[in-house]
Design a protein around this motif. Structure first.
Motif, PDB file in Angstrom:
ATOM      1  N   GLN A 187       2.310  -7.177   2.267  1.00  0.00           N
ATOM      2  CA  GLN A 187       1.707  -7.737   3.468  1.00  0.00           C
ATOM      3  C   GLN A 187       2.695  -7.724   4.628  1.00  0.00           C
ATOM      4  N   VAL A 188       3.952  -8.050   4.342  1.00  0.00           N
ATOM      5  CA  VAL A 188       4.971  -8.038   5.406  1.00  0.00           C
ATOM      6  C   VAL A 188       5.082  -6.627   5.977  1.00  0.00           C
ATOM      7  N   THR A 224       1.555 -13.481   7.118  1.00  0.00           N
ATOM      8  CA  THR A 224       1.838 -13.410   5.690  1.00  0.00           C
ATOM      9  C   THR A 224       1.718 -14.779   5.037  1.00  0.00           C
ATOM     10  N   THR A 226       3.373 -10.247  -1.203  1.00  0.00           N
ATOM     11  CA  THR A 226       4.025 -10.715   0.030  1.00  0.00           C
ATOM     12  C   THR A 226       4.720  -9.550   0.731  1.00  0.00           C
ATOM     13  N   THR A 244       4.252 -11.438  11.931  1.00  0.00           N
ATOM     14  CA  THR A 244       4.360 -11.092  10.510  1.00  0.00           C
ATOM     15  C   THR A 244       4.515 -12.343   9.650  1.00  0.00           C
ATOM     16  N   SER A 298       1.917  -5.761   7.964  1.00  0.00           N
ATOM     17  CA  SER A 298       1.859  -6.517   9.193  1.00  0.00           C
ATOM     18  C   SER A 298       2.896  -5.993  10.194  1.00  0.00           C
ATOM     19  N   THR A 335      -5.413  -9.170  -1.637  1.00  0.00           N
ATOM     20  CA  THR A 335      -4.440 -10.131  -2.165  1.00  0.00           C
ATOM     21  C   THR A 335      -5.115 -11.101  -3.129  1.00  0.00           C
TER      22      THR A 335
END
Lengths: 353, 273
Positions: free
Chosen positions: B199-200, B80, B196, B76, B203, B150
């Motif tokens: 995405q975290v 990221t 962010t 992750t 992921s 993104t």
């Protein structure tokens, strides 16, 4: 720093020119306004002085040095934008220090210099605030301090006052004048407001549709407009403009016949229409009819009918009744004739002794 | 009176929505404390007779969760960070620089957002296998180092920054690089935080892709690791839910702390920031 433009032209698409062969010199240490209606190319001219925009042809000199190919950084200009363009994430102090940081000035020196500038523009009590919490006038002051931080060769101001309210605008224009005189930095100020330009500048450059119309002192612009555009653009209330055909023979004995033949338009300042004989200053007399008469405080304005055209005068001494006939004395100063191209061919200093 | 009714109605709807959203999580917590027979009982029960906290201990013993946890954190973080770096650079190029084919390139990338992720699984797998990356950390990370979603989100934010700020920075002596990292990125902090966090979460929760490209225990991430409770003999729901609770806790904490940024960053488009 003295700035010189030599035959500078600009065109975005190669065919339509935004600016046509500009030639001028801005003397060192002066405050010069670039004045004109919107879309005349005044901000574009400023962008070219700053180096953010390159001319299509021609050369730009700072002093004796040809800076045409240099960018904004190399030219060392400071600039203030209409919307201030402060960095919203930085405190006031950091905003002022930013150019110094970029120039790798040591930290202690940066701070000291920034505080000195903050004092100069009177924001030294706001150093720890973010720009968002300042008033428009304070933001503008910070923007000026930031622009002065790197001791610029030139200070460029792009319509810096137009986002401020009326009272603040007057205060800030005096401030800009004071700061300019205290620092002695050559300053170029872009505005569409003639009042601003007339009050603040040593010299005014009037631009219209990409051409310099006249570049002189405020007084000369008013007394000796080089063409019809300047005559109509400068002055409040606006100059009366009528066709030469509207006169019968009132001018015949007073203006050279050859000039009268070339003349197309007549410009008469509202204060050049007096209701009493001024002797030597009187050029000619005309007869008009009063349409409306207004009086407030010290001002007396009359709207007059002259051969079917409207004339405005601000110089009435007597009380007038609507509809009455009124003889008027045309004053030599404030009376101009313009030819087909709009060039002044009569009136002003060169032609009236 | 009319206003009061409207307020009451509004809250009733919001509470109902919240209950529906929370239902699966409550069910997860409830199941994680049940005995095995209780988990499949019909009609379902919400509150178990005995709270089986031992499920949590047993679940962690069932598989090497510490290893899975480290894998998840590692994948992750790298994914990221990498994605953020490539996206910020690309978004800057698309918003500020002028280069040949910029608009066409942008439209093509935009088109890739319309392709369903499932369709990319096979081509991506084939590519990775030819690069001999299957069953490595590379397989878990490399395909996700770029995300046009993104890039697109950041470009919109970058474009909303007035030109004058860029010019001011130029005049103050900042290079494009300096402007990007010291002016543009700090200004765009809330959007960057939002992408962010998204995405975290994405992921951290990824399941399909890690399942396909890894086949050794050492490389498993937490969501794949939860498979341990499913066998041919059936699924041990109580242990699975206990382990799932562990898996989502970090994300819940993250969201609680950053929800202000997430909401601001996502709702920025069309609203006053």
């Amino acid at each position: 720093m003295e700035v010189t433009f030599k035959d500078v032209s600009l065109s975005y698409d190669g065919s339509r020119e935004i600016l046509h062969r500009l030639n001028f010199t801005i003397p060192e240490g002066t405050l010069v306004s670039i004045l004109g209606p919107s879309g005349c190319g005044k901000s574009t001219t400023l962008m070219m002085i700053s180096g953010l925009l390159a001319p299509t042809s021609g050369h730009i000199f700072f002093g004796d040095e040809d800076v045409t190919k240099q960018d904004a950084l190399q030219r060392k200009v400071g600039m203030v934008f209409q919307n201030y363009a402060l960095y919203p994430h930085l405190k006031v102090l950091d905003n002022i220090m930013f150019p110094l940081k970029m120039a790798k000035v040591p930290k202690a020196e940066r701070r000291e210099k920034a505080i000195k500038l903050a004092k100069l523009v009177h924001v030294d009590d706001q150093l720890d605030k973010k720009p968002g919490s300042l008033s428009g006038g304070q933001q503008q002051r910070v923007a000026i301090a930031r622009a002065l931080a790197k001791e610029p060769s030139l200070l460029l101001l792009d319509e810096p006052l137009s986002n401020l309210d009326a009272r603040l605008r007057i205060e800030m224009r005096q401030e800009i004048r004071r700061i300019q005189q205290e620092t002695g930095v050559t300053t170029i100020f872009v505005t569409h407001d003639q009042d601003e330009a007339l009050h603040i500048s040593d010299h005014i450059m009037v631009l219209n549709s990409g051409k310099i119309q006249q570049f002189s002192s405020a007084e000369t612009l008013y007394d000796n407009p080089s063409n019809l555009f300047i005559a109509q653009f400068i002055g409040e209330p606006v100059i009366n403009t009528i066709d030469i055909e509207d006169f019968d023979d009132e001018l015949t004995d007073h203006v050279d016949a050859e000039i009268l033949k070339r003349a197309k338009k007549v410009g008469i300042r509202p204060e050049a229409l007096q209701d009493h004989d001024t002797g030597a200053d009187t050029l000619a007399t005309i007869t008009t009819k009063v349409k409306t008469f207004e009086k407030f405080g010290r001002e007396k304005n009359a709207l007059l009918d002259f051969h079917g055209k409207r004339l405005l005068t601000t110089e009435i001494e007597a009380e007038l009744a609507e509809g009455q006939e009124l003889p008027l004395y045309l004053q030599k100063s404030g009376f101009y004739l313009f030819d087909q191209e709009g060039t002044r061919i009569f009136g002003g200093d060169q032609d009236v002794e | 009176m009319k206003r009061k009714t409207a307020i009451i109605l509004r809250y009733v709807i919001l509470v109902l929505g919240a209950i529906i959203m929370l239902m699966p999580f409550l069910w997860m917590l409830s199941t994680s404390l049940k005995t095995q027979p209780e988990t499949v009982k019909i009609p379902p029960i919400w509150i178990p007779k005995h709270l089986m906290f031992s499920n949590y201990v047993n679940a962690l013993k069932e598989a090497p969760f510490l290893r899975y946890f480290i894998n998840s954190v590692f994948v992750t973080t790298v994914t990221t960070a990498g994605q953020l770096l490539t996206s910020i650079l690309a978004a800057f190029a698309f918003s500020r620089l002028n280069f040949y084919g910029k608009n066409i390139l942008f439209v093509i990338f935009l088109g890739t957002m319309m392709v369903p992720g499932e369709m990319l699984i096979i081509p991506n797998f084939v590519t990775l296998s030819q690069l001999h990356l299957v069953n490595t950390y590379g397989a878990l990370i490399i395909p996700w180092l770029a995300s046009f979603f993104t890039v697109f989100t950041l470009r919109q934010t970058f474009q909303s920054v007035p030109d004058q700020i860029y010019y001011a920075a130029k005049i103050d002596g900042a290079s494009d690089w300096h402007y990007l990292w010291h002016v543009l990125v700090p200004i765009s902090k809330s959007t960057i935080t939002a992408v962010t966090v998204l995405q975290v979460i994405g992921s951290w929760n990824a399941f399909m892709w890690p399942l396909i490209v890894t086949n050794t225990e050492n490389l498993r991430t937490l969501p794949v690791g939860l498979q341990a409770f499913t066998s041919d003999a059936g699924t041990n729901y109580a242990l699975l839910m206990a382990a799932s609770t562990f898996v989502i806790i970090p994300m819940v904490i993250l969201y609680v702390f950053l929800q202000k940024y997430i909401i601001a960053g996502i709702s920025k488009t069309g609203l006053k920031g």
